[in-house]
Design a protein around this motif. Structure first.
Motif, PDB file in Angstrom:
ATOM      1  N   ALA A   1      12.722  -2.198  -5.238  1.00 48.61           N
ATOM      2  CA  ALA A   1      11.914  -3.263  -4.644  1.00 48.61           C
ATOM      3  C   ALA A   1      10.856  -2.664  -3.725  1.00 48.61           C
ATOM      4  O   ALA A   1       9.713  -3.129  -3.703  1.00 48.61           O
ATOM      5  N   HIS A   2      11.235  -1.634  -2.966  1.00 50.09           N
ATOM      6  CA  HIS A   2      10.299  -0.925  -2.094  1.00 50.09           C
ATOM      7  C   HIS A   2      10.704   0.544  -2.021  1.00 50.09           C
ATOM      8  O   HIS A   2      11.885   0.880  -2.060  1.00 50.09           O
ATOM      9  N   GLY A   3       9.690   1.427  -1.899  1.00 50.92           N
ATOM     10  CA  GLY A   3       9.919   2.865  -1.802  1.00 50.92           C
ATOM     11  C   GLY A   3      10.366   3.273  -0.413  1.00 50.92           C
ATOM     12  O   GLY A   3      10.652   2.421   0.426  1.00 50.92           O
ATOM     13  N   PRO A   4      10.460   4.577  -0.193  1.00 49.28           N
ATOM     14  CA  PRO A   4       9.825   5.663  -0.950  1.00 49.28           C
ATOM     15  C   PRO A   4      10.459   6.044  -2.285  1.00 49.28           C
ATOM     16  O   PRO A   4       9.881   6.830  -3.025  1.00 49.28           O
ATOM     17  N   ALA A   5      11.653   5.551  -2.595  1.00 54.13           N
ATOM     18  CA  ALA A   5      12.220   5.847  -3.911  1.00 54.13           C
ATOM     19  C   ALA A   5      11.305   5.310  -4.998  1.00 54.13           C
ATOM     20  O   ALA A   5      10.689   4.253  -4.842  1.00 54.13           O
ATOM     21  N   THR A   6      11.219   6.035  -6.100  1.00 49.29           N
ATOM     22  CA  THR A   6      10.454   5.555  -7.249  1.00 49.29           C
ATOM     23  C   THR A   6      11.344   5.320  -8.459  1.00 49.29           C
ATOM     24  O   THR A   6      10.945   4.619  -9.390  1.00 49.29           O
ATOM     25  N   ALA A   7      12.539   5.910  -8.475  1.00 49.12           N
ATOM     26  CA  ALA A   7      13.483   5.720  -9.579  1.00 49.12           C
ATOM     27  C   ALA A   7      14.565   4.740  -9.146  1.00 49.12           C
ATOM     28  O   ALA A   7      15.064   4.794  -8.020  1.00 49.12           O
ATOM     29  N   GLY A   8      14.925   3.837 -10.041  1.00 49.93           N
ATOM     30  CA  GLY A   8      15.958   2.851  -9.730  1.00 49.93           C
ATOM     31  C   GLY A   8      17.345   3.461  -9.675  1.00 49.93           C
ATOM     32  O   GLY A   8      17.568   4.599 -10.090  1.00 49.93           O
ATOM     33  N   GLN A   9      18.272   2.677  -9.158  1.00 53.27           N
ATOM     34  CA  GLN A   9      19.667   3.098  -9.091  1.00 53.27           C
ATOM     35  C   GLN A   9      20.396   2.744 -10.375  1.00 53.27           C
ATOM     36  O   GLN A   9      20.248   1.631 -10.887  1.00 53.27           O
ATOM     37  N   PRO A  10      21.193   3.670 -10.929  1.00 54.31           N
ATOM     38  CA  PRO A  10      22.050   3.306 -12.052  1.00 54.31           C
ATOM     39  C   PRO A  10      22.960   2.134 -11.676  1.00 54.31           C
ATOM     40  O   PRO A  10      23.578   2.142 -10.613  1.00 54.31           O
ATOM     41  N   ARG A  11      22.979   1.119 -12.547  1.00 60.37           N
ATOM     42  CA  ARG A  11      23.796  -0.073 -12.318  1.00 60.37           C
ATOM     43  C   ARG A  11      24.900  -0.128 -13.356  1.00 60.37           C
ATOM     44  O   ARG A  11      24.674   0.130 -14.537  1.00 60.37           O
TER      45      ARG A  11
ATOM     46  N   ALA B   1       0.834  -1.201   0.000  1.00 63.17           N
ATOM     47  CA  ALA B   1       0.000   0.000   0.000  1.00 63.17           C
ATOM     48  C   ALA B   1       0.869   1.252   0.000  1.00 63.17           C
ATOM     49  O   ALA B   1       0.607   2.216  -0.744  1.00 63.17           O
ATOM     50  N   ARG B   2       1.905   1.258   0.809  1.00 65.67           N
ATOM     51  CA  ARG B   2       2.795   2.425   0.844  1.00 65.67           C
ATOM     52  C   ARG B   2       3.536   2.586  -0.476  1.00 65.67           C
ATOM     53  O   ARG B   2       3.691   3.699  -0.986  1.00 65.67           O
ATOM     54  N   ASP B   3       3.998   1.472  -1.048  1.00 63.70           N
ATOM     55  CA  ASP B   3       4.677   1.558  -2.337  1.00 63.70           C
ATOM     56  C   ASP B   3       3.761   2.156  -3.400  1.00 63.70           C
ATOM     57  O   ASP B   3       4.191   2.960  -4.227  1.00 63.70           O
ATOM     58  N   LEU B   4       2.485   1.765  -3.367  1.00 65.40           N
ATOM     59  CA  LEU B   4       1.528   2.310  -4.327  1.00 65.40           C
ATOM     60  C   LEU B   4       1.348   3.809  -4.124  1.00 65.40           C
ATOM     61  O   LEU B   4       1.355   4.589  -5.084  1.00 65.40           O
TER      62      LEU B   4
END
Length: 300
Positions: A270-280, A42-45
């Motif tokens: 995998a879980h927020g609060p971040a919404t953008a992924g990390q550069p790999r 729910a929080r991720d959404l």
């Protein structure tokens, strides 16, 4: 001295950033939201993880759009029952949408820095006042007091506009909700670069190395090394100080500041609060040297 738009708009918003008197209320609201809204789907959404960017700004357009439309009808439309019915529908729709926008906004608010919290609590307060004006406007119209309803609606629109400005200040001046790792691809030099010796890296322990101006997170597992940008995309927390966790059978790193969790295999959230992924970064181990490069596929 003549006042500029900066003095009228930006100046007050910057004074809110420094308003320590707001701290008790701002902190209490933050703590209550954290207690009520634990980690999970729910929080991720609400944070907007499935969208790849914050949900709140998108939802906030709905009440603003309906209330602005109601104001246009009030100012330029007729005074007949059909126009009044349209305005009532618009105001009511905006109030319903405001509840969803507030829920998403509070989820984001609960993980802000102190100066951001001060502006955020003022933004939330102004939104609440605007919604109160519109609720009073709706009740007045239902009671047959259309003139009072119009005045209350226009007052609500003015407050909502001020609140929207504070929301923009949060997003664009204070960088709340933006991707704090986006610049990595522009700062890293092209090609392969040596960043460490394999035997320097303790297995299972996150470590940090600098490549030019960019700190990198390195995690060795046997002879395999995963490398992500170290600064969390949420608010630039140092991932190498976080914990390595297993989430749904996948090895992840959890940010020590706000709990954003990223998959090491691809940098995805995998879980927020971040919404953008990390550069790999791509990794090659040659003669004991750990070499990395950023490819187009390295930004999730």
């Amino acid at each position: 001295m003549r006042r500029t738009p900066h003095d009228v708009l930006v100046g007050p918003a910057e004074r809110l950033e420094r308003a320590e008197a707001l701290d008790p209320v701002a902190t209490k609201v933050r703590d209550r939201v954290r207690h009520s809204l634990g980690p999970g789907a729910a929080r991720d959404l609400l944070n907007g993880v499935p969208l790849g960017h914050p949900l709140h700004p998108a939802l906030a357009q709905l009440p603003l759009g309906t209330w602005l439309s109601a104001g246009i009808v009030d100012l330029l439309g007729g005074r007949d029952e059909r126009s009044e019915r349209a305005v009532r529908v618009l105001i009511g729709s905006g109030l319903l949408a405001a509840g969803a926008a507030a829920a998403a906004g509070l989820a984001d608010y609960s993980e802000l820095r102190q100066r951001q919290l001060r502006v955020g609590v003022a933004h939330a307060g102004a939104n609440s006042l605007a919604a109160g004006c519109y609720l009073a406007s709706l009740l007045a119209r239902w009671g047959g007091h259309n003139g009072l309803g119009r005045r209350l609606g226009l007052a609500g629109l003015a407050v909502a506009g001020m609140s929207a400005y504070l929301g923009g200040h949060l997003a664009y001046r204070q960088a709340s909700g933006v991707n704090h790792a986006e610049e990595v691809a522009h700062l890293l030099p092209p090609g392969w670069h040596r960043v460490a010796r394999l035997d320097e890296l303790a297995p299972g322990r996150p470590e940090v190395r600098l490549l030019g101006e960019v700190p990198l997170l390195l995690l060795r597992q046997g002879d395999h090394v995963d490398v992500l940008a170290d600064r969390c995309s949420h608010l630039a927390g140092p991932l190498h100080e976080g914990r390595v966790v297993i989430d749904d059978g996948v090895t992840c790193v959890r940010c020590p500041w706000h709990g954003s969790t990223f998959r090491l295999a691809d940098g995805a959230v995998a879980h927020g609060p971040a919404t953008a992924g990390q550069p790999r970064l791509e990794v090659a181990v040659s003669h004991g040297d750990v070499e990395v490069r950023l490819s187009d596929a390295g930004v999730s």
